[in-house]
Each structure stands twice: as C-alpha cells, then as structure tokens.
Design a protein around this motif. Sequence first.
Motif, mmCIF file in Angstrom:
data_model
loop_
_atom_site.group_PDB
_atom_site.id
_atom_site.type_symbol
_atom_site.label_atom_id
_atom_site.label_comp_id
_atom_site.label_asym_id
_atom_site.label_seq_id
_atom_site.Cartn_x
_atom_site.Cartn_y
_atom_site.Cartn_z
ATOM 1 N N GLU A 7 0.840 -1.189 0.000
ATOM 2 C CA GLU A 7 0.000 0.000 0.000
ATOM 3 C C GLU A 7 0.876 1.240 0.000
ATOM 4 O O GLU A 7 1.994 1.219 0.491
ATOM 5 C CB GLU A 7 -0.915 0.008 1.223
ATOM 6 C CG GLU A 7 -1.919 -1.131 1.244
ATOM 7 C CD GLU A 7 -2.934 -1.036 0.119
ATOM 8 O OE1 GLU A 7 -3.341 0.088 -0.239
ATOM 9 O OE2 GLU A 7 -3.317 -2.091 -0.410
ATOM 10 N N ASP A 9 0.016 4.108 1.531
ATOM 11 C CA ASP A 9 -0.503 5.007 2.559
ATOM 12 C C ASP A 9 0.587 5.486 3.512
ATOM 13 O O ASP A 9 0.423 6.504 4.168
ATOM 14 C CB ASP A 9 -1.600 4.322 3.371
ATOM 15 C CG ASP A 9 -2.827 4.035 2.541
ATOM 16 O OD1 ASP A 9 -3.017 4.679 1.503
ATOM 17 O OD2 ASP A 9 -3.595 3.152 2.937
ATOM 18 N N PHE A 10 1.672 4.744 3.625
ATOM 19 C CA PHE A 10 2.775 5.064 4.532
ATOM 20 C C PHE A 10 2.276 5.292 5.953
ATOM 21 O O PHE A 10 2.575 6.302 6.581
ATOM 22 C CB PHE A 10 3.573 6.288 4.065
ATOM 23 C CG PHE A 10 4.082 6.184 2.664
ATOM 24 C CD1 PHE A 10 4.775 5.072 2.236
ATOM 25 C CD2 PHE A 10 3.871 7.209 1.767
ATOM 26 C CE1 PHE A 10 5.247 4.980 0.944
ATOM 27 C CE2 PHE A 10 4.340 7.126 0.470
ATOM 28 C CZ PHE A 10 5.034 6.008 0.063
ATOM 29 N N LYS A 11 1.513 4.358 6.463
ATOM 30 C CA LYS A 11 1.003 4.471 7.824
ATOM 31 C C LYS A 11 2.060 4.120 8.856
ATOM 32 O O LYS A 11 1.842 4.307 10.047
ATOM 33 C CB LYS A 11 -0.223 3.574 8.005
ATOM 34 C CG LYS A 11 -1.410 4.030 7.181
ATOM 35 C CD LYS A 11 -2.574 3.092 7.338
ATOM 36 C CE LYS A 11 -3.721 3.524 6.453
ATOM 37 N NZ LYS A 11 -4.792 2.543 6.406
ATOM 38 N N SER A 12 3.178 3.610 8.401
ATOM 39 C CA SER A 12 4.272 3.278 9.314
ATOM 40 C C SER A 12 5.586 3.336 8.554
ATOM 41 O O SER A 12 5.613 3.282 7.325
ATOM 42 C CB SER A 12 4.081 1.877 9.899
ATOM 43 O OG SER A 12 4.321 0.895 8.897
ATOM 44 N N LYS A 13 6.662 3.421 9.298
ATOM 45 C CA LYS A 13 7.980 3.424 8.666
ATOM 46 C C LYS A 13 8.238 2.104 7.948
ATOM 47 O O LYS A 13 8.900 2.071 6.917
ATOM 48 C CB LYS A 13 9.068 3.716 9.694
ATOM 49 C CG LYS A 13 9.194 2.682 10.789
ATOM 50 C CD LYS A 13 10.259 3.048 11.788
ATOM 51 C CE LYS A 13 10.405 1.951 12.820
ATOM 52 N NZ LYS A 13 11.569 2.131 13.639
ATOM 53 N N GLU A 15 6.009 0.321 6.357
ATOM 54 C CA GLU A 15 5.322 0.348 5.066
ATOM 55 C C GLU A 15 6.138 1.109 4.035
ATOM 56 O O GLU A 15 6.179 0.719 2.871
ATOM 57 C CB GLU A 15 3.935 0.965 5.199
ATOM 58 C CG GLU A 15 2.930 0.043 5.837
ATOM 59 C CD GLU A 15 1.535 0.623 5.873
ATOM 60 O OE1 GLU A 15 1.260 1.619 5.174
ATOM 61 O OE2 GLU A 15 0.702 0.070 6.597
ATOM 62 N N TYR A 59 14.228 6.494 11.734
ATOM 63 C CA TYR A 59 12.990 7.236 11.930
ATOM 64 C C TYR A 59 12.853 7.781 13.353
ATOM 65 O O TYR A 59 12.374 8.889 13.554
ATOM 66 C CB TYR A 59 11.801 6.339 11.585
ATOM 67 C CG TYR A 59 10.468 7.011 11.733
ATOM 68 C CD1 TYR A 59 9.997 7.849 10.733
ATOM 69 C CD2 TYR A 59 9.691 6.823 12.862
ATOM 70 C CE1 TYR A 59 8.774 8.485 10.851
ATOM 71 C CE2 TYR A 59 8.466 7.449 12.995
ATOM 72 C CZ TYR A 59 8.013 8.281 11.991
ATOM 73 O OH TYR A 59 6.802 8.910 12.107
#
Length: 99
Positions: A7, A9-13, A15, A59
Amino acid sequence: MSQPRPEFDFKSKEEFRDVCRHLSGRLHYLNRTAIGESKFVSELAGLVERAGKVFDDHYDDKEVFAAFGYGWEPGTLSRDERPLALFGLLYPEVGSDAS
C-alpha cells in the motif's frame, strides 16, 4: 509467485520500507528483462532499497533528526553537509575501514 504490491498510505515506517523494497525489486526486474542490465539502473534500484532501510532504521533517531534540523530550526549540519551525511547513512561501508 511475486509479492503483493504494498500500500502507498505510509502508515508506518515499515510500510515505507516495503514500498521502497518493492520499487527496487521491480526496477531490478525491468533492468534484467527490458532495460539491458544497466549497472546505473542496478545502482539506482539498490539506492531505493537502501533509502527505505535508512528511513526505517533512523525514523526514531533523535540524534539524526537533530543533526538535520526541524522545520525552521537549523540542525548541526549545514545545508551542504546534509546530503553528505545522508550519503553516509545510505552507504556506511564507503570510507570505512571495513573492506
């Protein structure tokens, strides 16, 4: 069988790292099958994968963020030093004594 597309969306590092790994793999594949085994393209694909790893690894690194700065707050690195510092994070083995 190929991996499913991640995905965007980059909801987390993690991802973001997955997306970079996917893009790198795709670029390597295209290089082998359509681009002509270009060493330039191979290095770019490796750079994309390293970028995802560096983002994931750093991050939460307060020292790295402080060195680069925040918004209008300057970090300890000058504008000219930031790309070199980023290169050092991407390629820590370059210039090191480890051969």
